[in-house]
Design a protein around this motif. Structure first.
Motif, PDB file in Angstrom:
ATOM      1  N   VAL A 132       0.843  -1.208  -0.102  1.00 47.21           N
ATOM      2  CA  VAL A 132       0.073   0.113  -0.053  1.00 47.21           C
ATOM      3  C   VAL A 132       0.913   1.311  -0.134  1.00 47.21           C
ATOM      4  N   THR A 133       0.541   2.461  -0.748  1.00 47.89           N
ATOM      5  CA  THR A 133       1.081   3.469  -0.741  1.00 47.89           C
ATOM      6  C   THR A 133       0.730   4.366   0.338  1.00 47.89           C
ATOM      7  N   CYS A 134       1.718   4.752   1.112  1.00 47.69           N
ATOM      8  CA  CYS A 134       1.206   5.497   2.317  1.00 47.69           C
ATOM      9  C   CYS A 134       1.686   7.179   2.070  1.00 47.69           C
ATOM     10  N   THR A 135       1.337   8.016   2.765  1.00 51.48           N
ATOM     11  CA  THR A 135       1.903   9.474   2.930  1.00 51.48           C
ATOM     12  C   THR A 135       2.242   9.759   4.018  1.00 51.48           C
ATOM     13  N   GLN A 144       4.464  12.613  12.659  1.00 51.38           N
ATOM     14  CA  GLN A 144       4.421  11.158  13.300  1.00 51.38           C
ATOM     15  C   GLN A 144       3.720  10.218  12.538  1.00 51.38           C
ATOM     16  N   THR A 145       3.147  10.391  11.578  1.00 53.27           N
ATOM     17  CA  THR A 145       2.126   9.523  11.123  1.00 53.27           C
ATOM     18  C   THR A 145       2.164   9.127   9.536  1.00 53.27           C
ATOM     19  N   LEU A 146       2.251   7.648   9.338  1.00 53.44           N
ATOM     20  CA  LEU A 146       1.828   7.692   7.967  1.00 53.44           C
ATOM     21  C   LEU A 146       0.253   7.261   7.664  1.00 53.44           C
ATOM     22  N   VAL A 147      -0.019   7.864   6.522  1.00 54.17           N
ATOM     23  CA  VAL A 147      -1.626   7.697   6.490  1.00 54.17           C
ATOM     24  C   VAL A 147      -1.638   6.812   4.987  1.00 54.17           C
ATOM     25  N   CYS A 148      -2.446   5.767   5.043  1.00 54.05           N
ATOM     26  CA  CYS A 148      -2.211   4.891   3.924  1.00 54.05           C
ATOM     27  C   CYS A 148      -3.739   4.564   3.423  1.00 54.05           C
ATOM     28  N   PRO A 149      -4.193   5.300   2.391  1.00 57.65           N
ATOM     29  CA  PRO A 149      -5.420   5.155   1.980  1.00 57.65           C
ATOM     30  C   PRO A 149      -5.355   3.974   1.037  1.00 57.65           C
ATOM     31  N   HIS A 150      -6.346   2.979   0.843  1.00 64.86           N
ATOM     32  CA  HIS A 150      -6.642   1.831   0.083  1.00 64.86           C
ATOM     33  C   HIS A 150      -7.999   1.891  -0.516  1.00 64.86           C
ATOM     34  N   THR A 160      -3.711   4.284   9.200  1.00 59.09           N
ATOM     35  CA  THR A 160      -2.672   5.029   9.907  1.00 59.09           C
ATOM     36  C   THR A 160      -1.813   4.355  10.441  1.00 59.09           C
ATOM     37  N   VAL A 161      -0.375   4.519  10.345  1.00 57.02           N
ATOM     38  CA  VAL A 161       0.552   3.707  10.800  1.00 57.02           C
ATOM     39  C   VAL A 161       1.624   4.654  11.519  1.00 57.02           C
ATOM     40  N   ASP A 162       2.180   4.122  12.868  1.00 56.98           N
ATOM     41  CA  ASP A 162       3.362   4.897  13.549  1.00 56.98           C
ATOM     42  C   ASP A 162       4.525   4.530  12.473  1.00 56.98           C
ATOM     43  N   PRO A 217     -13.530   7.374   3.642  1.00 57.58           N
ATOM     44  CA  PRO A 217     -13.244   8.481   2.906  1.00 57.58           C
ATOM     45  C   PRO A 217     -12.012   8.550   1.745  1.00 57.58           C
ATOM     46  N   THR A 218     -12.260   9.568   0.847  1.00 51.48           N
ATOM     47  CA  THR A 218     -10.839   9.746  -0.068  1.00 51.48           C
ATOM     48  C   THR A 218     -10.116  10.544   0.473  1.00 51.48           C
ATOM     49  N   VAL A 219      -8.876  10.414   0.867  1.00 51.99           N
ATOM     50  CA  VAL A 219      -7.859  11.173   1.305  1.00 51.99           C
ATOM     51  C   VAL A 219      -7.397  12.124   0.499  1.00 51.99           C
ATOM     52  N   THR A 220      -7.384  13.559   0.611  1.00 54.98           N
ATOM     53  CA  THR A 220      -6.790  14.326  -0.179  1.00 54.98           C
ATOM     54  C   THR A 220      -5.418  14.965   0.225  1.00 54.98           C
ATOM     55  N   ALA A 221      -5.326  14.848   1.475  1.00 54.13           N
ATOM     56  CA  ALA A 221      -4.023  15.496   1.992  1.00 54.13           C
ATOM     57  C   ALA A 221      -3.745  15.037   3.520  1.00 54.13           C
ATOM     58  N   VAL A 222      -2.556  15.159   3.838  1.00 53.64           N
ATOM     59  CA  VAL A 222      -2.345  14.898   5.346  1.00 53.64           C
ATOM     60  C   VAL A 222      -1.117  15.825   5.658  1.00 53.64           C
ATOM     61  N   TRP A 223      -1.282  16.410   6.741  1.00 57.16           N
ATOM     62  CA  TRP A 223      -0.398  17.437   7.282  1.00 57.16           C
ATOM     63  C   TRP A 223       0.009  17.450   8.872  1.00 57.16           C
ATOM     64  N   HIS A 224       0.736  17.357   9.507  1.00 56.56           N
ATOM     65  CA  HIS A 224       0.972  17.583  10.973  1.00 56.56           C
ATOM     66  C   HIS A 224      -0.171  17.003  11.890  1.00 56.56           C
ATOM     67  N   GLY A 225      -0.602  15.798  11.698  1.00 54.95           N
ATOM     68  CA  GLY A 225      -1.490  15.070  12.375  1.00 54.95           C
ATOM     69  C   GLY A 225      -2.881  15.251  11.800  1.00 54.95           C
ATOM     70  N   ARG A 226      -3.195  16.024  10.798  1.00 51.62           N
ATOM     71  CA  ARG A 226      -4.421  16.196  10.157  1.00 51.62           C
ATOM     72  C   ARG A 226      -4.553  15.344   8.968  1.00 51.62           C
ATOM     73  N   VAL A 227      -5.826  14.937   8.756  1.00 54.82           N
ATOM     74  CA  VAL A 227      -6.114  14.150   7.504  1.00 54.82           C
ATOM     75  C   VAL A 227      -7.129  14.820   6.868  1.00 54.82           C
TER      76      VAL A 227
END
Length: 64
Positions: free
Chosen positions: A8-11, A16-22, A28-30, A50-60
């Motif tokens: 899975v591609t993660c951002t 502190q978090t990897l967000v992995c939309p599938h 989310t992964v540490d 949901p469809t993830v559009t961006a992630v930044w500093h703890g916010r999805v």
């Protein structure tokens, strides 16, 4: 990475978090430990992931 997420591609949120939309989930992964933090999957609680559009500093940011 937790089992099943190896391909899975993660951002990284640049904090502190990897967000992995599938296709049917958002996970989310540490990044330090590879531990699963939370997940939203289709059908859970009668909702669609949901469809993830961006992630930044703890916010999805996402649309649903």
């Amino acid at each position: 990475m937790p089992p099943g997420l190896g391909t899975v591609t993660c951002t990284y949120d640049q904090a502190q978090t990897l967000v992995c939309p599938h296709a049917f989930a958002v996970v989310t992964v540490d990044p330090a430990s590879g531990q699963l933090l939370w997940a939203i999957t289709d059908g859970e609680g009668g909702r669609k992931a949901p469809t993830v559009t961006a992630v930044w500093h703890g916010r999805v940011y996402a649309s649903a």
